[in-house]
Enzyme design. Structure first.
Site, PDB file in Angstrom:
ATOM      1  N   LYS A 110       0.846  -1.206   0.000  1.00  0.00           N
ATOM      2  CA  LYS A 110       0.000   0.000   0.000  1.00  0.00           C
ATOM      3  C   LYS A 110       0.880   1.255   0.000  1.00  0.00           C
ATOM      4  O   LYS A 110       0.614   2.207  -0.738  1.00  0.00           O
ATOM      5  CB  LYS A 110      -0.937   0.006   1.216  1.00  0.00           C
ATOM      6  CG  LYS A 110      -2.018  -1.079   1.165  1.00  0.00           C
ATOM      7  CD  LYS A 110      -3.263  -0.542   0.519  1.00  0.00           C
ATOM      8  CE  LYS A 110      -4.382  -1.529   0.219  1.00  0.00           C
ATOM      9  NZ  LYS A 110      -4.473  -2.806   0.847  1.00  0.00           N
ATOM     10  N   LYS A 189      -4.625 -14.955 -14.623  1.00  0.00           N
ATOM     11  CA  LYS A 189      -5.378 -15.352 -13.427  1.00  0.00           C
ATOM     12  C   LYS A 189      -6.692 -14.571 -13.370  1.00  0.00           C
ATOM     13  O   LYS A 189      -6.703 -13.367 -13.602  1.00  0.00           O
ATOM     14  CB  LYS A 189      -4.527 -15.023 -12.191  1.00  0.00           C
ATOM     15  CG  LYS A 189      -5.225 -15.331 -10.898  1.00  0.00           C
ATOM     16  CD  LYS A 189      -4.462 -14.831  -9.685  1.00  0.00           C
ATOM     17  CE  LYS A 189      -5.385 -14.979  -8.495  1.00  0.00           C
ATOM     18  NZ  LYS A 189      -5.066 -14.298  -7.319  1.00  0.00           N
ATOM     19  N   LYS A 192     -10.766  -9.732 -10.052  1.00  0.00           N
ATOM     20  CA  LYS A 192     -11.560  -8.500 -10.185  1.00  0.00           C
ATOM     21  C   LYS A 192     -10.747  -7.404 -10.838  1.00  0.00           C
ATOM     22  O   LYS A 192     -11.224  -6.696 -11.696  1.00  0.00           O
ATOM     23  CB  LYS A 192     -11.927  -7.975  -8.794  1.00  0.00           C
ATOM     24  CG  LYS A 192     -13.154  -8.545  -8.185  1.00  0.00           C
ATOM     25  CD  LYS A 192     -13.577  -7.742  -6.947  1.00  0.00           C
ATOM     26  CE  LYS A 192     -12.561  -7.769  -5.823  1.00  0.00           C
ATOM     27  NZ  LYS A 192     -12.377  -9.069  -5.183  1.00  0.00           N
TER      28      LYS A 192
END
Ligand code: ADP
Ligand code: TRP
Length: 320
Positions: A110, A189, A192
């Site tokens: 992050k 893969k 989303k």
């Protein structure tokens, strides 16, 4: 064995989630004491729209129940219905070295992506440790991405037990190596974030269209084809019996089979598999009171163990 898992409510489930995570977990509920919760406190670290959080939490409850989560076998609850976990997280915070959290990949990722980190993101693994230790779980099924968080949990539990006496059971990870990665429409893969998914409970017509759009090579219709390098075949295999799969492989190799035919067969198997679950989901959605009752019952059961653990932890640190 007591098995515990938590899943963030993060939108529409796809068949990668289903075959990679949900179905293996459902298989565990028959032979174990299973705790399964919706990690909506954790979702607050990234979701700031209250309506969205509410909707996604509810949707995922319907999804799991429709997929076969059996509330008579599994203690199923919303994390926020067991607020004791927050108090335990505070007790654990005080034995958690800052350096341990600074080394967490998910936190470092992050930071690397340029997020201005807030304390929730930093403390995420401590809350996760509290989820697990609170219920005295023996085993936690985790994907690769969560393995480090489980190591953090173990470190925290060991440190607490050493300092204050044996309060927590030390949980073991259960890594499902055998679960294959489900490919998406483009062969990467399924995820989303790549926009290449087939949703479990999407509109059936739109899903069929997406299946027909799966990327294949340009081998002509009459030529023999290699099933082992084909996305359509890989997806078909997830739904098919071994016989159906062997039959399709033989037709690939013989030539004369178009990819369109294979896609139609895949679409039919997909529909056969998910239509009953979709019907069950609609039924549940029409009876929100029943779903809420299931979640409340799960929360009551989860709070019982939670209170026992918290009581022991409070006594151990001198808060009794
Ligand atoms: P996404 O990549 O779509 O954001 P998540 O990271 O939320 O999916 O996945 C939740 C769980 O579903 C993962 O821990 C993993 O076990 C499983 N999963 C997701 N995508 C796949 C896939 N393509 N193949 C197998 N398992 C998957
Ligand atoms: N961090 C997990 C994820 O994003 C969700 C989670 C929260 C969890 N608490 C947990 C998983 C406890 C297992 C056990 O997937």
């Amino acid at each position: 064995m007591r098995v515990l898992t938590g899943i963030q409510p993060s939108g529409q489930l796809h068949i990668g989630n289903y075959f990679g995570a949900i179905r293996p977990m459902l298989e565990l509920q028959d032979r174990n004491e299973m705790y399964w919760f919706i990690a909506n406190y954790h979702a607050l670290t990234t979701v700031t729209d209250p309506e969205r959080l509410r909707r996604q939490t509810w949707d995922v409850a319907l999804d799991f129940l429709a997929c076969g989560l059996d509330p008579s076998k599994t203690v199923f609850y919303r994390q926020s219905d067991v607020p004791e976990v927050q108090e335990l997280a505070w007790l654990l915070s005080n034995v958690t070295p800052v350096g341990l959290l600074e080394r967490c990949h998910s936190y470092k990722d992050k930071l690397a992506k340029g997020f201005a980190p807030h304390h929730g993101l930093f403390a995420y693994p401590v809350l996760m440790a509290a989820d697990i230790l609170m219920q005295q779980a023996d085993v936690v099924p985790v994907g690769k991405d969560q393995k480090q968080h489980l190591e953090v949990t173990r470190d925290i539990a060991i440190k607490f037990n050493n300092l204050y006496g044996e309060v927590f059971r030390i949980p073991e990870p259960m890594i499902a190596e055998s679960v294959a990665v489900v490919p998406g429409l483009d062969g990467q893969k399924m995820s989303k974030s790549y926009g290449n998914t087939l949703e479990l409970f999407g509109d059936p017509k739109a899903t069929r269209k997406r299946i027909m759009s799966i990327v294949t090579d340009s081998t002509p219709l009459e030529a023999p084809k290699n099933p082992d390098t084909c996305n359509v075949f890989a997806l078909h295999k997830l739904f098919a019996t071994p016989e159906q799969s062997a039959d399709l492989a033989a037709r690939y190799r013989a030539g004369g089979l178009g990819y369109g035919t294979a896609k139609k067969e895949l679409a039919a198997l997909f529909e056969e598999h998910f239509a009953p679950m979709r019907a069950r989901r609609e039924e549940l959605a029409a009876h929100p009171d029943q779903v809420e009752a299931i979640l409340q019952d799960g929360a009551a059961r989860a709070r019982k163990t939670a209170r026992e653990t918290l009581k022991a932890a409070r006594r151990a640190v001198g808060l009794d």
